[in-house]
Scaffold this motif. Structure first.
Motif, mmCIF file in Angstrom:
data_model
loop_
_atom_site.group_PDB
_atom_site.id
_atom_site.type_symbol
_atom_site.label_atom_id
_atom_site.label_comp_id
_atom_site.label_asym_id
_atom_site.label_seq_id
_atom_site.Cartn_x
_atom_site.Cartn_y
_atom_site.Cartn_z
ATOM 1 N N ASP A 44 1.053 -1.254 0.256
ATOM 2 C CA ASP A 44 -0.076 0.018 -0.015
ATOM 3 C C ASP A 44 1.004 1.306 0.092
ATOM 4 O OD1 ASP A 44 -2.312 -1.769 0.197
ATOM 5 O OD2 ASP A 44 -2.677 -1.417 2.228
ATOM 6 N N GLY A 45 2.030 1.104 0.855
ATOM 7 C CA GLY A 45 2.981 2.409 0.840
ATOM 8 C C GLY A 45 3.650 2.608 -0.449
ATOM 9 N N ARG A 46 4.071 1.422 -0.889
ATOM 10 C CA ARG A 46 4.649 1.655 -2.113
ATOM 11 C C ARG A 46 4.319 2.048 -3.308
ATOM 12 N NH1 ARG A 46 7.025 -3.957 -5.088
ATOM 13 N NH2 ARG A 46 7.469 -3.193 -6.912
ATOM 14 N N PHE A 47 2.778 1.749 -3.469
ATOM 15 C CA PHE A 47 1.882 2.087 -4.574
ATOM 16 C C PHE A 47 0.944 3.098 -4.223
ATOM 17 C CE2 PHE A 47 3.610 -1.923 -5.782
ATOM 18 C CZ PHE A 47 4.387 -1.815 -7.232
ATOM 19 N N GLN A 48 1.165 3.898 -3.132
ATOM 20 C CA GLN A 48 0.086 4.813 -2.768
ATOM 21 C C GLN A 48 -0.365 5.787 -3.698
ATOM 22 O OE1 GLN A 48 1.240 7.261 0.668
ATOM 23 N NE2 GLN A 48 3.651 7.057 -0.142
ATOM 24 N N ASP A 49 0.497 6.051 -4.738
ATOM 25 C CA ASP A 49 0.148 6.880 -5.827
ATOM 26 C C ASP A 49 -0.908 6.353 -6.910
ATOM 27 O OD1 ASP A 49 1.823 9.001 -4.676
ATOM 28 O OD2 ASP A 49 3.496 8.606 -6.231
ATOM 29 N N CYS A 50 -1.045 4.996 -6.801
ATOM 30 C CA CYS A 50 -2.142 4.484 -7.784
ATOM 31 C C CYS A 50 -3.554 4.958 -7.610
ATOM 32 C CB CYS A 50 -1.845 3.067 -7.420
ATOM 33 S SG CYS A 50 -0.519 2.327 -8.191
ATOM 34 N N ARG A 51 -3.486 5.419 -6.291
ATOM 35 C CA ARG A 51 -5.065 6.101 -6.195
ATOM 36 C C ARG A 51 -5.493 7.221 -7.038
ATOM 37 N NH1 ARG A 51 -4.243 7.187 0.408
ATOM 38 N NH2 ARG A 51 -2.995 5.080 0.114
ATOM 39 N N HIS A 52 -4.233 7.976 -7.504
ATOM 40 C CA HIS A 52 -4.520 9.018 -8.135
ATOM 41 C C HIS A 52 -4.454 8.918 -9.664
ATOM 42 C CE1 HIS A 52 -4.348 11.013 -4.220
ATOM 43 N NE2 HIS A 52 -3.095 10.667 -4.109
ATOM 44 N N MET A 53 -4.087 7.667 -9.957
ATOM 45 C CA MET A 53 -4.086 7.266 -11.681
ATOM 46 C C MET A 53 -5.631 7.531 -12.148
ATOM 47 S SD MET A 53 -1.682 4.045 -11.681
ATOM 48 C CE MET A 53 0.190 4.021 -11.550
ATOM 49 N N SER A 54 -5.286 7.958 -13.254
ATOM 50 C CA SER A 54 -6.319 8.182 -14.296
ATOM 51 C C SER A 54 -6.132 7.709 -15.711
ATOM 52 C CB SER A 54 -6.639 9.626 -14.401
ATOM 53 O OG SER A 54 -5.863 10.366 -15.257
ATOM 54 N N PRO A 55 -7.156 7.621 -16.731
ATOM 55 C CA PRO A 55 -6.863 7.188 -18.031
ATOM 56 C C PRO A 55 -5.552 7.920 -18.673
ATOM 57 C CG PRO A 55 -9.199 7.269 -17.807
ATOM 58 C CD PRO A 55 -8.520 7.875 -16.732
ATOM 59 N N SER A 56 -5.375 9.147 -17.821
ATOM 60 C CA SER A 56 -4.376 9.882 -18.901
ATOM 61 C C SER A 56 -2.841 9.525 -18.134
ATOM 62 C CB SER A 56 -4.528 11.377 -18.521
ATOM 63 O OG SER A 56 -4.747 11.789 -17.190
ATOM 64 N N SER A 57 -2.887 8.828 -17.017
ATOM 65 C CA SER A 57 -1.641 8.162 -16.478
ATOM 66 C C SER A 57 -0.712 7.673 -17.654
ATOM 67 C CB SER A 57 -1.818 7.491 -15.348
ATOM 68 O OG SER A 57 -2.601 8.145 -14.426
ATOM 69 N N PRO A 58 0.731 7.579 -17.403
ATOM 70 C CA PRO A 58 1.371 6.912 -18.357
ATOM 71 C C PRO A 58 0.927 5.386 -18.357
ATOM 72 C CG PRO A 58 2.966 8.160 -16.927
ATOM 73 C CD PRO A 58 1.302 8.133 -16.353
ATOM 74 N N LEU A 59 0.808 4.965 -19.667
ATOM 75 C CA LEU A 59 0.235 3.524 -20.130
ATOM 76 C C LEU A 59 0.762 2.390 -19.117
ATOM 77 C CD1 LEU A 59 -0.615 4.013 -23.533
ATOM 78 C CD2 LEU A 59 -2.180 4.332 -21.475
ATOM 79 N N ASP A 60 2.241 2.464 -19.327
ATOM 80 C CA ASP A 60 2.632 1.299 -18.604
ATOM 81 C C ASP A 60 3.079 1.495 -17.108
ATOM 82 O OD1 ASP A 60 3.185 -0.873 -20.311
ATOM 83 O OD2 ASP A 60 4.474 0.377 -21.564
ATOM 84 N N SER A 61 2.509 2.647 -16.482
ATOM 85 C CA SER A 61 2.543 2.593 -15.073
ATOM 86 C C SER A 61 1.817 1.240 -14.467
ATOM 87 C CB SER A 61 1.778 3.884 -14.367
ATOM 88 O OG SER A 61 2.442 4.969 -15.002
ATOM 89 N N VAL A 62 2.276 0.865 -13.205
ATOM 90 C CA VAL A 62 1.699 -0.309 -12.614
ATOM 91 C C VAL A 62 0.421 0.063 -11.844
ATOM 92 C CG1 VAL A 62 1.864 -2.224 -10.435
ATOM 93 C CG2 VAL A 62 3.962 -1.472 -12.312
ATOM 94 N N TYR A 63 -0.622 -0.355 -12.231
ATOM 95 C CA TYR A 63 -1.889 0.127 -11.486
ATOM 96 C C TYR A 63 -1.957 -0.946 -10.373
ATOM 97 C CZ TYR A 63 -6.822 0.898 -10.419
ATOM 98 O OH TYR A 63 -8.101 0.985 -9.738
ATOM 99 N N TYR A 64 -2.122 -0.641 -9.071
ATOM 100 C CA TYR A 64 -2.278 -1.498 -7.919
ATOM 101 C C TYR A 64 -3.289 -1.085 -7.091
ATOM 102 C CZ TYR A 64 -1.385 -3.245 -3.102
ATOM 103 O OH TYR A 64 -1.448 -3.644 -1.789
#
Length: 358
Positions: A44-64
């Motif tokens: 959760d801490g390592r991927f805490q930024d994933c909660r702010h991801m949107s369809p415009s995020s970099p495509l190969d970002s890890v979504y967790y």
């Protein structure tokens, strides 16, 4: 020693001298519920930024995304993880399924187009701890940001993972059963939301994606997708920052395997149990769990979705089942351990044709 074809292991243990000490004997090297929760908290801490991801995020970002599927009978967490890339991400989110996802402060994960679901679960038999170590190894792999194999798999699938289907048995030290002495691995046909919440939840999620994660004709093939801003297929740099991707070297074998696994060439042999369960001849089961195919393109939204509550009347036409190759579910792998078989092996669906079996 061998006693009537069975292995017998004997050992001597000297107990600690002081009173009140507790000694545990583990059949397999342990992996506890607490260790699992600690591991998930670190992720959760390592991927805490994933909660702010949107369809415009970099495509190969890890979504967790981690969420509470349900509570066990002993009120322990049954977690559901969603892992993929941002390819095909939509603004809308998956709906809340009936009697599940009680934590309304956590939003459901995003919906994704053009991706089938790969479902992985572990520890329905709590004493089979090797399943947790295989699960954890896969989790570590699929979250690698710079591994081109993990990147490609995240493009191809939405991974749904349940680390512990039977946390009560894990905490209580049971080998195969839950807190009521029930073998949850025998409850999949008619799970009860009150008595078998984790199995009920797993089946509901599987059947939801069987219908709603179908890849429709004309959907983009994310494996070969090239961003308008880049000139390559895969980035070998960390994708969670918008940096120019660099071509990753895929061997001829990798390319062949990827082509062979493309949705257009998948056959019934590629799809596991739940997609086949959907074809059960028993129309009552279909009526209870599977929506008619006319509903299959219904979009997800942040609402409530549950399988139709009543069986189909005998006079009515039973809904047309979704063929395995058309299912939104690509694979369901349930990890176990074994007391006498050694090494790795698998049980799978039984096909009469040897090529299909392979």
């Amino acid at each position: 020693q061998m006693v009537e074809t069975q292995f017998v292991l004997s050992f001597v243990h000297r107990f600690l001298e002081y009173r009140g000490a507790t000694t545990y004997f583990a059949f397999c090297y342990p992996f506890s519920y607490t260790e699992c929760q600690d591991m998930l908290a670190q992720l959760d801490g390592r991927f805490q930024d994933c909660r702010h991801m949107s369809p415009s995020s970099p495509l190969d970002s890890v979504y967790y995304h981690r969420e509470l599927l349900c509570r066990s009978l002993d009120n322990l967490r049954v977690d559901l993880l969603t892992i993929t890339s941002c390819h095909g991400m939509q603004e809308k989110r998956e709906p809340r399924l009936d009697k599940l996802f009680p934590d309304t402060s956590t939003p459901r994960p995003r919906c994704f187009t053009g991706k089938k679901v790969f479902f992985l679960s572990s520890r329905v038999h709590p004493g089979e701890t090797p399943s947790s170590f295989v699960f954890n190894g896969f989790l570590d792999f699929i979250l690698r940001e710079e591994d081109p194999r993990a990147q490609m798999l995240r493009r191809m699938f939405v991974f749904k993972l349940i680390p512990m289907l039977n946390p009560d048995g894990v905490v209580r030290g049971h080998y195969r059963t839950d807190s009521r002495g029930v073998n949850l691995n025998r409850q999949y046909l008619q799970p009860d939301a009150e008595l078998h919440p984790a199995v009920y939840g797993a089946k509901a999620v599987l059947l939801y994606h069987h219908i709603h994660s179908r890849v429709l004709p004309g959907s983009p093939d994310w494996r070969t997708f090239v961003s308008p801003l880049s000139t390559s297929l895969l980035s070998i740099k960390s994708p969670n920052s918008p940096i120019p991707p660099v071509e990753a070297a895929l061997s001829e074998l990798d390319k062949t395997n990827n082509l062979r696994n493309s949705p257009s060439t998948w056959r019934a042999s590629s799809h596991s149990c739940p997609a086949q369960e959907a074809q059960l001849a028993d129309s009552t089961e279909q009526g209870t769990w599977i929506l008619p195919s006319s509903h299959s393109s219904e979009h997800c939204e942040e609402g409530s979705w549950s399988p139709p509550p009543a069986p189909v009347p005998e006079a009515a036409e039973p809904p047309e089942p979704i063929a395995p190759k058309d299912s939104g579910l690509a694979y369901y792998v349930d990890l176990h351990g074994h007391a006498s078989k050694r090494g790795c092996f698998m049980y799978g669906n039984n096909f009469s044709d040897e090529n299909d079996q392979v």
